[in-house]
Design an enzyme around this catalytic site. Structure first.
Site, PDB file in Angstrom:
ATOM      1  N   HIS B 130       0.872  -1.180   0.000  1.00 20.15           N
ATOM      2  CA  HIS B 130       0.000   0.000   0.000  1.00 20.15           C
ATOM      3  C   HIS B 130       0.915   1.237   0.000  1.00 20.15           C
ATOM      4  CE1 HIS B 130      -2.801   2.955   1.817  1.00 20.15           C
ATOM      5  NE2 HIS B 130      -3.793   2.144   1.480  1.00 20.15           N
ATOM      6  N   ASP B 207       2.607  -4.560   7.776  1.00 18.04           N
ATOM      7  CA  ASP B 207       1.397  -3.748   7.649  1.00 18.04           C
ATOM      8  C   ASP B 207       0.194  -4.692   7.743  1.00 18.04           C
ATOM      9  OD1 ASP B 207      -0.865  -2.478   6.691  1.00 18.04           O
ATOM     10  OD2 ASP B 207       0.068  -1.701   4.874  1.00 18.04           O
ATOM     11  N   GLN B 210      -5.220  -4.929   6.747  1.00 17.53           N
ATOM     12  CA  GLN B 210      -6.293  -5.801   6.248  1.00 17.53           C
ATOM     13  C   GLN B 210      -6.309  -7.157   6.953  1.00 17.53           C
ATOM     14  OE1 GLN B 210      -8.523  -4.638   4.316  1.00 17.53           O
ATOM     15  NE2 GLN B 210      -7.517  -2.805   3.528  1.00 17.53           N
ATOM     16  N   LYS B 233     -10.957  -0.192  10.458  1.00 19.13           N
ATOM     17  CA  LYS B 233     -11.222  -1.326   9.571  1.00 19.13           C
ATOM     18  C   LYS B 233     -11.647  -2.565  10.370  1.00 19.13           C
ATOM     19  CE  LYS B 233      -7.711   0.077   6.176  1.00 19.13           C
ATOM     20  NZ  LYS B 233      -8.452   0.797   5.148  1.00 19.13           N
ATOM     21  N   CYS B 373      -4.848   2.850  -3.565  1.00 19.62           N
ATOM     22  CA  CYS B 373      -3.552   3.223  -2.974  1.00 19.62           C
ATOM     23  C   CYS B 373      -2.473   2.188  -3.276  1.00 19.62           C
ATOM     24  CB  CYS B 373      -3.641   3.466  -1.472  1.00 19.62           C
ATOM     25  SG  CYS B 373      -4.650   4.889  -1.044  1.00 19.62           S
TER      26      CYS B 373
END
Lengths: 139, 416
Positions: B130, B207, B210, B233, B373
């Protein structure tokens, strides 16, 4: 079914499916291209002028959403016979009026790309600006 | 065609906690929310927990002697403990509240990167990062003279691990990788990447924006040095993110932001830093948001992250089955639902994703269209944009049926 947003009126779909003045000119007076990087809309336009700087023919090619491509097709029909001063005077509202639908803020860039391409191309041709390529996401 | 019932959550019951799902849009159609990878909806218990803070103990934290401040301080600190337990961290010392994943990654890049990176060092990231990680490391590498290297992808959208072995070497100082791709859906073998980084004395930054919402994550067993994710999220509020860091690393790390709360002692000449994690939380922190995130964690745990993962897999499996029946739709990323998160990026041939998303809006279907992104990844896939549907705990197979109806309508409209 009845589509609520009403953005894809028959006229727009017709220009999107069967774009007018699509392709390229053999001897354009100037050629210019532009894009919306974020959306991925691309328009390249060839313009031919007579001795009085009046547009005699136009052709465009490109890739992108229905709004960007239909608005380019509709604009080319209107450009023929216009002087460069008249081209200078075109603005956002002219494009939205021409499309005849409500354009959400997110889609305005799609609607005005072709207008910016021909205006920047005309300015470069007359030595008013120095620009390689129009990019609405840079402004 | 069908979905194995046992894998699915009790969606009818869950949906009652999300009042926004009662909205009807456009031509009086019920909202079908499939933009969960951008942000999830917020259940009433989370909104209520934040309202209770504002209505009953609205105060600043850490510095007040009055009762409201003490109550707020305890609630805010407890939120760190709850998040620590949720992700398998050793304690609140390892859990820093930030604004979002992007700020968490910037914290690592600025605080650790500027101090440790220099010419000759290599930062290894992936082609599916991302922008939050990609742009950040790109800029920090430029400032420090370090070299940025990319782990390539296989044709089906997984990380090419032989490329990873080639890229990660003795000059590698950082390996920064996305746990679950927000575009391809790929679940990356982060345990292996962490091991590879450590074999070369590099740090591993993951990261998890998600991943944490969708599946059980244990940063301890993963052995990541830093792990970043966002509250909004995972059913929490916007305005709060998390950076997990190993305590020994955080102890040695310089602060990212300076100011109030993060200090222990200040004179006109110098300052000493507060203890962890407050050393990294300068100024008034996101108090209500921290309390909301705590409630979101409780909510997810009450369902169970294992069950949420199975629910996501069942929905993706059903979506892939429906998409496979369409000749003119290309889906990006791995085919096996077990190796991907609950999201699908796709394109309908000859229809621009923005046009598709606009038609979907007429069906009251919220999907994302654009570059998500991940512009370099879209370049790599040789596309400018894609549409993306992403699923969460309140989504049901019928939502996917409506999505397919929307695709059929768009096809009819544009390709007639």
């Amino acid at each position: 079914m009845d589509l609520g947003s009403d953005i894809y009126r028959q006229q727009i779909l017709d220009h999107y499916r069967n774009p007018r003045n699509h392709g390229s000119l053999e001897e354009p007076t100037f050629t210019h291209e532009g894009e919306n990087t974020m959306c991925g809309d691309l328009i390249e336009m060839d313009v031919e002028l007579d001795d009085d700087d009046v547009i005699t023919s136009v052709a465009f090619r490109g890739d992108g959403c229905a709004i960007s491509q239909a608005s380019a097709s509709m604009l080319t029909e209107r450009l023929i016979g216009m002087s460069l001063e008249e081209v200078d005077a075109l603005d956002r509202d002219d494009m939205i009026d021409m499309l005849g639908v409500e354009i959400s803020p997110m889609r305005v860039k799609c609607a005005v790309l072709a207008e910016k391409v021909v205006q920047d191309g005309a300015d470069i041709h007359r030595g008013k600006i120095d620009l390689d390529r129009t990019n609405l996401d840079d402004s | 065609m069908g979905v194995t019932g046992s894998a699915l959550l009790d969606v009818d019951r869950i949906r009652r906690d999300f009042p926004v799902l009662e909205r009807r849009l456009g031509d009086d159609r019920p909202l079908v929310y499939l933009d969960n990878s951008a942000t999830s909806l917020t259940p009433s218990p989370v909104v209520d927990a934040m309202a209770t803070y504002y209505n009953e103990y609205n105060a600043n934290v850490h510095r007040g002697l009055h009762q409201l401040s003490q109550e707020a301080s305890i609630a805010y600190e407890d939120a760190h403990d709850a998040v620590a337990e949720f992700i398998g961290a050793d304690g609140r010392e390892e859990v820093i509240f930030t604004k979002n994943t992007t700020e968490s990654l910037n914290l690592v890049a600025y605080s650790w990167g500027l101090e440790h990176l220099g010419p000759g060092d290599e930062v290894v990231i992936t082609e599916m990062e991302h922008h939050a990680a990609l742009v950040t490391w790109q800029q920090i590498a430029r400032r420090t003279g370090a070299t940025l290297r990319y782990i390539g992808l296989t044709d089906d959208g997984r990380l090419d691990m032989s490329s990873a072995s080639e890229r990660i070497g003795d000059d590698t100082a950082v390996v920064s990788a996305v746990h679950v791709s927000n575009t391809l859906g790929t679940v990356n073998p982060v345990d292996d990447l962490v091991d590879m980084a450590h074999e070369h004395d590099a740090i591993a930054v993951i990261d998890g924006a998600q991943a944490v919402p969708m599946r059980p994550v244990d940063v301890g067993s993963m052995d990541a040095d830093f792990y970043a994710f966002s509250g909004h999220k995972m059913l929490g509020p916007t305005g709060i993110g998390v950076l997990y860091g190993k305590e020994e690393l955080l102890q040695r790390l310089e602060p990212f932001l300076y100011g109030g709360s993060m200090i222990e002692k200040v004179t006109f000449d110098e300052s000493r830093w507060n203890e962890l994690p407050w050393k990294f939380e300068a100024g008034t922190p996101p108090i209500a948001e921290g309390i909301g995130l705590h409630r979101a964690v409780d909510y997810l745990e009450s369902i169970g992250m294992d069950r949420i993962q199975r629910h996501e897999e069942a929905l993706v499996s059903y979506a892939l089955e429906r998409f496979d029946a369409l000749d003119d739709v290309e889906v990006y990323g791995p085919r096996d639902p077990a190796t991907r998160g609950g999201l699908l990026a796709f394109n309908l041939e000859t229809v621009h994703p923005h046009d598709l998303a606009q038609v979907m809006n007429d069906f009251a279907v919220a999907i994302r269209a654009g570059d998500h992104c991940t512009q370099p990844l879209h370049d790599r896939l040789d596309i400018t944009a894609s549409a993306r549907a992403s699923f969460y705990v309140y989504n049901q197979p019928s939502d996917i049926d409506v999505l397919i109806d929307g695709i059929d309508a768009a096809r009819e409209l544009f390709i007639a």
